[in-house]
Design an enzyme around this catalytic site. Structure first.
Site, PDB file in Angstrom:
ATOM      1  N   GLU A 106      42.828 -34.646  55.666  1.00 53.83           N
ATOM      2  CA  GLU A 106      41.345 -34.793  56.022  1.00 53.83           C
ATOM      3  C   GLU A 106      40.638 -32.994  56.473  1.00 53.83           C
ATOM      4  O   GLU A 106      41.609 -31.817  57.154  1.00 53.83           O
ATOM      5  CB  GLU A 106      40.556 -34.718  57.265  1.00 53.83           C
ATOM      6  CG  GLU A 106      39.776 -36.358  57.108  1.00 53.83           C
ATOM      7  CD  GLU A 106      38.648 -36.328  56.672  1.00 53.83           C
ATOM      8  OE1 GLU A 106      37.943 -35.600  55.750  1.00 53.83           O
ATOM      9  OE2 GLU A 106      37.746 -36.926  57.325  1.00 53.83           O
ATOM     10  N   ASP A 107      39.477 -33.026  56.234  1.00 51.52           N
ATOM     11  CA  ASP A 107      39.303 -31.030  56.764  1.00 51.52           C
ATOM     12  C   ASP A 107      39.252 -30.807  58.096  1.00 51.52           C
ATOM     13  O   ASP A 107      39.381 -30.483  58.700  1.00 51.52           O
ATOM     14  CB  ASP A 107      37.862 -31.224  55.835  1.00 51.52           C
ATOM     15  CG  ASP A 107      37.036 -31.882  56.166  1.00 51.52           C
ATOM     16  OD1 ASP A 107      36.937 -32.669  56.729  1.00 51.52           O
ATOM     17  OD2 ASP A 107      35.734 -32.021  55.168  1.00 51.52           O
ATOM     18  N   ARG A 128      31.532 -24.609  50.190  1.00 55.97           N
ATOM     19  CA  ARG A 128      32.263 -25.026  50.211  1.00 55.97           C
ATOM     20  C   ARG A 128      33.598 -24.293  49.639  1.00 55.97           C
ATOM     21  O   ARG A 128      34.782 -24.797  50.416  1.00 55.97           O
ATOM     22  CB  ARG A 128      32.400 -26.426  49.047  1.00 55.97           C
ATOM     23  CG  ARG A 128      31.812 -27.706  49.852  1.00 55.97           C
ATOM     24  CD  ARG A 128      32.573 -28.763  48.505  1.00 55.97           C
ATOM     25  NE  ARG A 128      31.303 -30.138  49.372  1.00 55.97           N
ATOM     26  CZ  ARG A 128      31.417 -31.275  50.106  1.00 55.97           C
ATOM     27  NH1 ARG A 128      32.864 -31.033  51.031  1.00 55.97           N
ATOM     28  NH2 ARG A 128      30.538 -31.291  49.495  1.00 55.97           N
ATOM     29  N   ASP A 146      36.135 -34.414  63.835  1.00 54.82           N
ATOM     30  CA  ASP A 146      35.003 -34.049  65.005  1.00 54.82           C
ATOM     31  C   ASP A 146      35.125 -35.782  65.937  1.00 54.82           C
ATOM     32  O   ASP A 146      35.617 -35.179  67.273  1.00 54.82           O
ATOM     33  CB  ASP A 146      33.658 -33.715  64.357  1.00 54.82           C
ATOM     34  CG  ASP A 146      33.184 -33.536  65.177  1.00 54.82           C
ATOM     35  OD1 ASP A 146      32.608 -33.200  66.613  1.00 54.82           O
ATOM     36  OD2 ASP A 146      31.369 -33.094  64.635  1.00 54.82           O
ATOM     37  N   PHE A 198      29.819 -25.837  64.087  1.00 51.64           N
ATOM     38  CA  PHE A 198      29.849 -26.311  62.675  1.00 51.64           C
ATOM     39  C   PHE A 198      29.496 -24.983  62.267  1.00 51.64           C
ATOM     40  O   PHE A 198      29.393 -24.147  62.414  1.00 51.64           O
ATOM     41  CB  PHE A 198      28.227 -26.372  62.424  1.00 51.64           C
ATOM     42  CG  PHE A 198      27.825 -27.413  60.899  1.00 51.64           C
ATOM     43  CD1 PHE A 198      28.392 -29.019  61.283  1.00 51.64           C
ATOM     44  CD2 PHE A 198      27.706 -26.609  60.069  1.00 51.64           C
ATOM     45  CE1 PHE A 198      28.045 -29.065  59.933  1.00 51.64           C
ATOM     46  CE2 PHE A 198      27.281 -27.236  58.794  1.00 51.64           C
ATOM     47  CZ  PHE A 198      27.877 -28.536  58.322  1.00 51.64           C
TER      48      PHE A 198
HETATM   49  P1  XMP Z   1      33.879 -37.144  62.964  1.00 51.45           P
HETATM   50  O1  XMP Z   1      32.829 -36.621  63.588  1.00 51.45           O
HETATM   51  O2  XMP Z   1      33.492 -38.766  62.371  1.00 51.45           O
HETATM   52  O3  XMP Z   1      33.883 -36.209  61.508  1.00 51.45           O
HETATM   53  O4  XMP Z   1      35.130 -37.145  63.251  1.00 51.45           O
HETATM   54  C1  XMP Z   1      34.603 -36.084  60.647  1.00 51.45           C
HETATM   55  C2  XMP Z   1      33.701 -35.457  59.568  1.00 51.45           C
HETATM   56  O5  XMP Z   1      32.256 -34.852  59.790  1.00 51.45           O
HETATM   57  C3  XMP Z   1      31.703 -33.441  59.217  1.00 51.45           C
HETATM   58  N1  XMP Z   1      32.326 -32.325  60.221  1.00 51.45           N
HETATM   59  C4  XMP Z   1      31.718 -31.620  59.452  1.00 51.45           C
HETATM   60  N2  XMP Z   1      31.108 -30.594  58.284  1.00 51.45           N
HETATM   61  N3  XMP Z   1      31.440 -28.369  59.447  1.00 51.45           N
HETATM   62  C5  XMP Z   1      31.650 -29.385  57.944  1.00 51.45           C
HETATM   63  O6  XMP Z   1      30.928 -28.813  57.266  1.00 51.45           O
HETATM   64  C6  XMP Z   1      31.313 -29.230  60.489  1.00 51.45           C
HETATM   65  O7  XMP Z   1      31.837 -28.522  61.073  1.00 51.45           O
HETATM   66  C7  XMP Z   1      31.892 -30.296  61.211  1.00 51.45           C
HETATM   67  N4  XMP Z   1      32.185 -30.919  61.937  1.00 51.45           N
HETATM   68  C8  XMP Z   1      32.867 -32.301  61.559  1.00 51.45           C
HETATM   69  C9  XMP Z   1      33.113 -33.753  57.959  1.00 51.45           C
HETATM   70  O8  XMP Z   1      32.449 -34.411  57.260  1.00 51.45           O
HETATM   71  C10 XMP Z   1      34.130 -34.504  58.521  1.00 51.45           C
HETATM   72  O9  XMP Z   1      34.892 -34.944  57.355  1.00 51.45           O
HETATM   73 MG    MG Z   2      34.732 -34.568  55.433  1.00 48.63          MG
END
Ligand code: XMP
Ligand code: MG
Length: 189
Positions: A108-109, A174, A112, A161
């Site tokens: 995963e990238d 991206r 959060d 963000f």
């Molecule tokens: P959760 O909150 O489910 O999030 O753990 C994972 C997904 O939330 C998006 N995400 C971000 N995307 N910049 C982004 O471009 C951010 O700072 C960010 N924080 C959360 C992202 O799609 C990730 O896979």
């Molecule tokens: Mg993502």
């Protein structure tokens, strides 16, 4: 208002060199843990395409690592607005091969609130993989709504963000080679 791209970046949070180093460190750890095994790197579209590609190549260049590295991808989408993900996650694209009996590493990238990764771990864990773990380039540990294990973390990200290196704001940014914070007015534009 549409601003030229260069003026919309407020600051670089992680440079391309920071990212490369973090990926190399993760790859070394993963190589040790999966030495001699066949592994499936399962990238989460679209944000994790770059980290998956770079991690795969870093892993492949470490002697004594996995005996075979397969790549696959799946796509998830979470409802909500552009800069804050909601609680609801759904699968929009499934893997191309079965993961049953395979050693699977979800890539995963960013993590959060944790809901995306929890959803994926439950979904994939129900498919009888030989093992399941997660590698995440960026960890934002401040707003977790659920506790979810992350076996490999690249870097801890400030509570901002961020975009770039796969991460987008409304499908933009991206392709930046670094991770950056946007200027506040981009969100209001
Ligand atoms: P959760 O909150 O489910 O999030 O753990 C994972 C997904 O939330 C998006 N995400 C971000 N995307 N910049 C982004 O471009 C951010 O700072 C960010 N924080 C959360 C992202 O799609 C990730 O896979
Ligand atoms: Mg993502």
């Amino acid at each position: 208002m549409t601003l030229p791209l260069v003026t919309t970046i407020e600051s670089v949070v992680f440079s391309a060199a920071d990212i490369a180093l973090a990926i190399q460190r993760m790859a070394e750890e993963i190589a040790r843990d999966y030495a001699g095994r066949e592994i499936v790197l399962l990238g989460v579209l679209k944000g994790a395409v770059f980290v998956t590609a770079d991690l795969a190549r870093a892993l492949d260049s470490i002697p004594g690592g996995p005996s075979r590295i397969e790549l696959d991808f799946l796509g998830v989408s979470s409802y909500g607005n552009a800069s804050r993900s909601s609680g609801e996650v759904r699968l929009v694209q499934d893997t191309s091969h079965s993961i049953e009996g395979k050693h699977v590493l979800v890539v995963e990238d960013i993590v959060d609130n944790g809901l995306t990764l929890r959803y994926l771990r439950m979904l994939l864990g129900g498919r009888a993989p030989a093992s399941l773990a997660a590698a995440v380039l960026l960890d934002k540990p401040y707003n977790r709504r659920v506790e979810v294990p992350v076996e490999y973390v690249g870097m801890v990200c400030p509570d901002e963000f961020v975009v770039g290196y796969g991460l987008d704001y409304q499908e933009r940014y991206r392709t930046l080679p670094y991770v950056a914070k946007l200027r506040a007015e981009v969100f209001d534009a």
